[in-house]
Each structure stands twice: as structure tokens, then as C-alpha cells.
Design an enzyme around this catalytic site. Structure first.
Site, mmCIF file in Angstrom:
data_model
loop_
_atom_site.group_PDB
_atom_site.id
_atom_site.type_symbol
_atom_site.label_atom_id
_atom_site.label_comp_id
_atom_site.label_asym_id
_atom_site.label_seq_id
_atom_site.Cartn_x
_atom_site.Cartn_y
_atom_site.Cartn_z
ATOM 1 N N THR A 378 -72.859 -38.846 -13.726
ATOM 2 C CA THR A 378 -71.817 -38.984 -14.715
ATOM 3 C C THR A 378 -71.858 -37.841 -15.717
ATOM 4 O O THR A 378 -72.907 -37.264 -15.948
ATOM 5 C CB THR A 378 -72.045 -40.307 -15.468
ATOM 6 O OG1 THR A 378 -72.201 -41.305 -14.489
ATOM 7 C CG2 THR A 378 -70.948 -40.619 -16.433
ATOM 8 N N ASP A 420 -72.068 -49.824 -8.251
ATOM 9 C CA ASP A 420 -71.693 -50.446 -9.534
ATOM 10 C C ASP A 420 -71.095 -51.841 -9.364
ATOM 11 O O ASP A 420 -70.896 -52.563 -10.340
ATOM 12 C CB ASP A 420 -70.712 -49.551 -10.305
ATOM 13 C CG ASP A 420 -71.429 -48.450 -11.086
ATOM 14 O OD1 ASP A 420 -72.664 -48.515 -11.215
ATOM 15 O OD2 ASP A 420 -70.746 -47.530 -11.569
HETATM 16 O O1 DON Z 1 -69.607 -46.110 -14.207
HETATM 17 C C1 DON Z 1 -70.769 -46.308 -14.534
HETATM 18 O O2 DON Z 1 -71.087 -47.050 -15.443
HETATM 19 C C2 DON Z 1 -71.877 -45.567 -13.805
HETATM 20 N N1 DON Z 1 -71.445 -45.245 -12.477
HETATM 21 C C3 DON Z 1 -72.250 -44.358 -14.581
HETATM 22 C C4 DON Z 1 -73.354 -43.551 -13.928
HETATM 23 C C5 DON Z 1 -74.057 -42.658 -14.842
HETATM 24 O O3 DON Z 1 -73.788 -42.602 -16.016
HETATM 25 C C6 DON Z 1 -75.172 -41.869 -14.250
HETATM 26 N N2 DON Z 1 -75.557 -40.839 -15.142
HETATM 27 N N3 DON Z 1 -76.473 -40.584 -15.738
#
Ligand code: DON
Length: 566
Positions: A378, A420
Site C-alpha cells: 500500500t 482482505d
Molecule cells: O486495504 C487494506 O486495508 C490493505 N490491503 C492495506 C495493505 C497495506 O497497507 C500494506 N502496507 N503496508
């Protein structure tokens, strides 16, 4: 000679990410913060920040610059920047219009609730994290096209020019990126037997050039033909081939049918600040508003910044909010998420009617009782322009380099966002998050996210643009950054740099950044009954603040993040 070398080193560090006139290659030392008059970008990578700035300089607005930044991050920040993933955009125009764009991935049509369970009904957890079955249908390209169609000013193709150039000519990677690529080499080789630009015989070192010609070609197609160049034709065929080769179920129909959706942002007041943030399928906006409202009666400002009392208060609120998240939040197009009930002040206060003196065990906290359900790795970047428009985007392929499956004929990694979803009620995903029916897998459904791109408004104009990666810690990171800047009166740079902590109900633990908190504070939290674990960096906040002196662009000092502005 020594003097000349020192002069060179000093110029290198002082000038930061500047273009070298002769070579047009940027020196890779991110500028961490900067006060500017007109606008700028704060994001995970200095080349991408410069890409966004070049669009502002060419007369583009904040949305144009955001689109350019997104595509540049897809090249220069392969760990999380992407065209193979999805995300959310929250924006506020200079005249006060607010909008939220959902370009989250969707479950393929052939997905099913129990697709990650074995014959005994146990979760085969690597299936939702690695390989073709881990990927949702990507939304980023559709999202950028939708944002540009509604708000863009410059021609679409122009916004992809910096990204194409970076992919085609390559750029020197940082020590941090080199470390990541070396770390994941075995995974890359496992899922991609053929050659990919991220694998070479020797170890990667800082300053090595990363060239991505396949990605350059895909971006050029997208520049020329728009979103359909990704969702139909050779790129779509290449995605399906890569996903199927590694055990996935995505089809060309899934890709052709993908749509980004405009949603109504969550808005509400916290003291004198209006918060504009992301609704479902993110949990971030609802959770952030609940957290702000739940701590407020106990006046965190009177407790002292980073005091045990303030951390205790915030952790207690976090447990209750994440318990609600596990029960009630999911894709509102598929499940009746009780948004209004969750945001009701009386309900929020009822969740913590008095501040417990000692840590409340997670087992004695559950989701709140709502009157009745209504029907109804992310990266984050922040951009503002000289007209007063503000854009907050958080985008992801979930884990570092997503599913590790590289679309060999089109040059990018696919996401592993399916993790998720709640693969089975009560079984934690890679972030330790649990869920139930609200976030069960269904064809076409969007998996619940924690991403919390947020704009804080004050006196009728944007005041702070903020967001972070970090999985489940995103919400608490954004929450703390807002409190740091508002009730704790920290400067923009301090608000972003300050050590962070996190509680998500289960596990029943406060995670704190190692070395960031006084030993007496940790002792005091333990004495109140909190289980404490110290860990590495939490989140990466790339934010923009309006100050009396101008626009303060601030990149998180923890990683490679950088700013660029004018
Ligand atoms: O949408 C979400 O909450 C996760 N897929 C975010 C993933 C994330 O932040 C990984 N990074 N460090």
C-alpha cells in the site's frame, strides 16, 4: 580532491531530489519536507513526487497530478505503487465540493465464500496471499480514468508521460528498495520462472538502474487508448494468462466488467475541523470518526502527548472500534453496513461510557449492540494545487509486491487483495484482522479495507491532507496524526515523525514503535494491565498541511518517501 568530494556530497544531500540537467535522471535523495506557495505532492518515492509536480507546473490541477503520481509510483515503487491493484481517492475542490472514488479490487465472478478452505474447513492461508488465487480484479487504471474524466484538466496522455519515461529509461534504486528486491528474490522466482526486471543474478545495490520496458509499453497503450487498454485486449489477456498460470480464476470478463465507483464520503466534525474521509468498502473512515468521537470526552489534550494516560485512552477506544469493524463492516453494496448507526454520537459514547482505569481485556469487549441493521504494501499520496484543490489517495497491491505474480507480458505485479476478505469467520488475515458475514467472499464483492485517505477542512478550506499504508495500522496512524496536529499542537513535521502505537482489539496488545516511548510510559501502561510489544516502524504518513507560512509538504521520515512542490 577531498574537498571536491565533500562539496559533491554536500550538494547531493542539500539539493535532495533535483534533476541533473545533463542526464535527466533524478538524484535519489528525497526531500522530506518543504514549505511552498502554490502546491505539491507528498508520496512514497521522490521520482513520483517530481512526476506529480511536473504536471502541476504544466498547468494541471491536483487530480491531474494525483493521476501522474499514481502511474509514476507504479514504476518507481513496485512494492506498493501499482496498476495491478486498487485504492481510494478522497478529494475536496477549491469551491468545497467533496467526493470519494472507490477503485478497490473486486472478487472474480468464480470466487466463492469457502474458496480458501481445505476439506476439513480450515483456512489454507497462503492461498489468499500468494499466487493467482490471491488477486482481486484490479481497479487502479479504472480509478485514474474516472477521476480524470470528472476532474482532470490536462490531456490524459500527458499524465502518463513521466511514468513512461521512468519505466523506459529506468531510475537508480535506493538502498531500501535494493534490500526489498533482494529479500523477495526467492518468491519472485517461485512464481515467475521466466525473466522479470526485478530478478538478476547479482544482488541489487543502491544506485542500480531498474528498467521496466514491458511496463513502459503497457503504460504507453493506456496513454493512447485509455482504460480499455488495460481491461480489454492484450493486457487483459496477459493478466488472465499470468493469473491462471499460478492457479487463479480471473477471466477476461471479470476485467472487462470492472468499474470504479463514486461514493459519498464520510464527513463529520471533530472540534473545529471537518473531516472528509473514505466510506465502505473501507473501514477507515467510519473507524476514524468513531475513534475521534470516542476519545474526545476524556480530553486527550489534558493528558499530555505520548503520556501513558493518553495512550491508554486511545488504545481502549481502538479495541472497541476494531471490534465493531470485525462485525459490521464490509462492502455496502453486498451487506447492509449500518453506517449511520455506527457514526451515531450516542452509540459511540455508549461504547466507552467511562474510561476504565485499567486495560479492558479484549475478551470482555465485543462489537456494540446496534438498534437494528439499516439496509442500506500500500501507499498513500497527498496532492494540493494552487487553486485550492486537495486530493488524498491510498492505493495498494496489499502485501509487498502483491501476490508476487508478475504479468510477464505486460510488466507489473498483481495484487493479493483477496486476503482482505474474511476467509472464515474469526480466522485472522495477514494483519491479524478478523471478520464475519459482512466481509465474507462473494463474486464481484469488494474486500474490506483499512485505507483511510482523509482531508481535514478548517475555515472553509483544506487544512490537512493525510493517509498512510500499514494494513490494520492505517486507521490508528491517521487517527494519531490528526490528534498530533490538532489537540497536541504538534508542528506538521512533528505530527508525522512522532512515534506511533496501535491496538486492534485482537490480538490484545498495544504495539509501539521501538525506542519511540519513554520506558516509564511503557511501565505505566504495563501497570494498567496492557500487554506491550515493541516493533519496527508503523505506517508511512505522506501529508500536506496549511500553515501560516505556506503549504507544508511532509513526507514520512521513516522510509524513502519524498515531497516536491512549487
Ligand atoms: O486495504 C487494506 O486495508 C490493505 N490491503 C492495506 C495493505 C497495506 O497497507 C500494506 N502496507 N503496508
Amino acid at each position: 580532491m577531498k574537498a571536491i568530494i565533500w562539496l559533491f556530497v554536500c550538494v547531493f544531500f542539500v539539493t535532495g531530489c533535483r534533476r541533473e540537467a545533463a542526464t535527466k535522471i533524478y538524484v535519489h535523495v528525497p526531500v522530506k519536507s518543504l514549505t511552498v506557495a502554490h502546491g505539491g505532492v507528498s508520496c512514497a518515492n521522490p521520482y513520483a513526487a517530481e512526476a506529480g509536480l511536473s504536471v502541476l507546473e504544466a498547468g494541471g490541477n491536483a487530480v491531474d497530478a494525483a493521476v501522474a503520481t499514481q502511474f509514476a509510483l507504479a514504476v518507481t515503487f513496485p512494492l506498493g505503487g501499482n496498476i495491478g491493484g486498487g485504492g481510494f481517492m478522497v478529494l475536496r475542490t477549491a469551491d468545497g465540493e467533496v467526493a470519494a472514488l472507490d477503485f478497490r479490487e473486486t472478487a472474480p465472478a468464480a470466487a466463492s465464500r469457502d474458496m480458501y478452505l481445505d476439506a476439513q474447513g480450515q483456512v489454507i492461508d497462503s492461498l489468499s496471499r500468494f499466487g493467482g488465487l490471491a488477486s482481486g480484479v484490479p481497479g487502479s487504471v479504472a480509478g485514474m480514468a474516472a477521476a480524470h474524466a470528472r476532474y482532470g484538466r490536462l490531456p490524459w496522455a500527458k499524465l502518463l508521460t513521466p511514468a513512461i519515461k521512468l519505466a523506459e529509461e529506468g531510475f537508480p534504486i535506493s538502498a531500501w528498495e535494493a534490500g526489498r528486491l533482494n529479500k523477495y528474490k526467492a518468491d519472485f522466482q517461485k512464481f515467475n520462472p521466466g525473466p522479470i526486471p526485478f530478478v538478476k543474478a547479482a544482488r541489487w545495490r543502491a544506485g542500480d538502474t531498474l528498467r521496466q520496458r514491458g511496463l513502459a509499453q503497457t503504460l504507453r497503450r493506456i496513454a493512447e487508448m485509455g482504460r480499455d487498454a488495460f481491461y480489454k485486449g492484450p493486457v487483459a489477456t496477459a493478466i488472465v494468462k499470468a493469473v491462471k498460470r499460478t492457479g487463479g480464476i480471473m477471466t477476461e470478463e471479470d476485467l472487462a466488467g470492472y468499474e470504479a465507483k463514486w461514493r459519498t464520503p464520510i464527513t463529520g466534525y471533530y472540534r473545529d475541523y471537518r473531516i472528509i474521509t473514505m466510506p465502505p468498502p473501507s473501514s477507515g473512515g467510519i473507524a476514524l470518526m468513531q475513534l475521534l468521537e470516542m476519545v474526545e470526552p476524556y480530553r486527550p489534550d489534558t493528558m499530555g502527548f505520548h503520556s501513558a494516560a493518553a495512550i491508554h485512552l486511545m488504545a481502549e477506544a481502538e479495541k472497541r472500534v476494531y471490534a465493531d469493524r470485525s462485525e459490521y463492516l464490509g462492502d455496502a453494496d453486498f451487506y447492509p453496513v449500518p453506517v449511520a448507526a455506527l457514526l451515531d454520537s450516542a452509540y459511540i459514547h455508549s461504547r466507552m461510557p467511562a474510561l476504565p482505569e485499567r486495560a479492558t481485556p479484549a475478551d470482555s469487549i465485543g462489537p456494540g449492540h446496534l438498534p437494528r441493521h439499516e439496509s442500506e504494501q500500500t501507499t498513500h499520496y497527498s496532492v494540493v494545487d494552487s487553486a485550492g484543490n486537495a486530493v488524498a489517495v491510498t492505493t495498494t497491491i496489499n502485501s509487498a509486491y502483491g501476490s508476487k505474480v508478475f504479468v510477464e507480458d505486460a510488466g507489473f505485479f498483481m495484487n493479493n487483495e483477496m486476503d482482505d476478505f474474511s476467509a472464515k469467520p474469526g480466522v485472522p488475515n495477514q494483519f491479524g484482522l478478523i471478520g464475519k458475514e459482512a466481509n465474507a467472499i462473494a463474486p464481484g464483492k469488494r474486500m474490506l479495507s483499512s485505507m483511510t485517505p482523509t482531508i481535514v477542512e478548517r475555515d472553509g478550506q483544506w487544512w490537512m491532507v493525510v493517509g498512510s499504508p500499514g494494513g490494520s495500522t492505517i486507521i490508528t496512524t491517521v487517527f494519531q496524526t490528526i490528534l498530533n496536529a490538532t489537540v497536541f499542537h504538534k508542528s506538521p513535521d512533528e505530527a508525522v515523525a512522532a512515534a506511533r502505537f496501535h491496538h486492534q482489539w485482537r490480538p490484545d496488545t498495544i504495539f509501539l514503535e521501538k525506542g519511540g516511548f519513554a520506558p516509564e510510559v511503557l511501565d505505566s501502561l504495563r501497570a494498567r494491565g496492557h500487554h506491550i510489544v515493541e516493533r519496527g516502524g508503523i505506517g508511512a504518513v505522506d501529508a500536506i498541511f496549511r500553515t501560516d507560512r505556506g503549504i507544508r509538504l511532509v513526507a514520512d521520515p521513516r522510509w524513502d518517501d519524498g515531497v516536491a512542490g512549487q
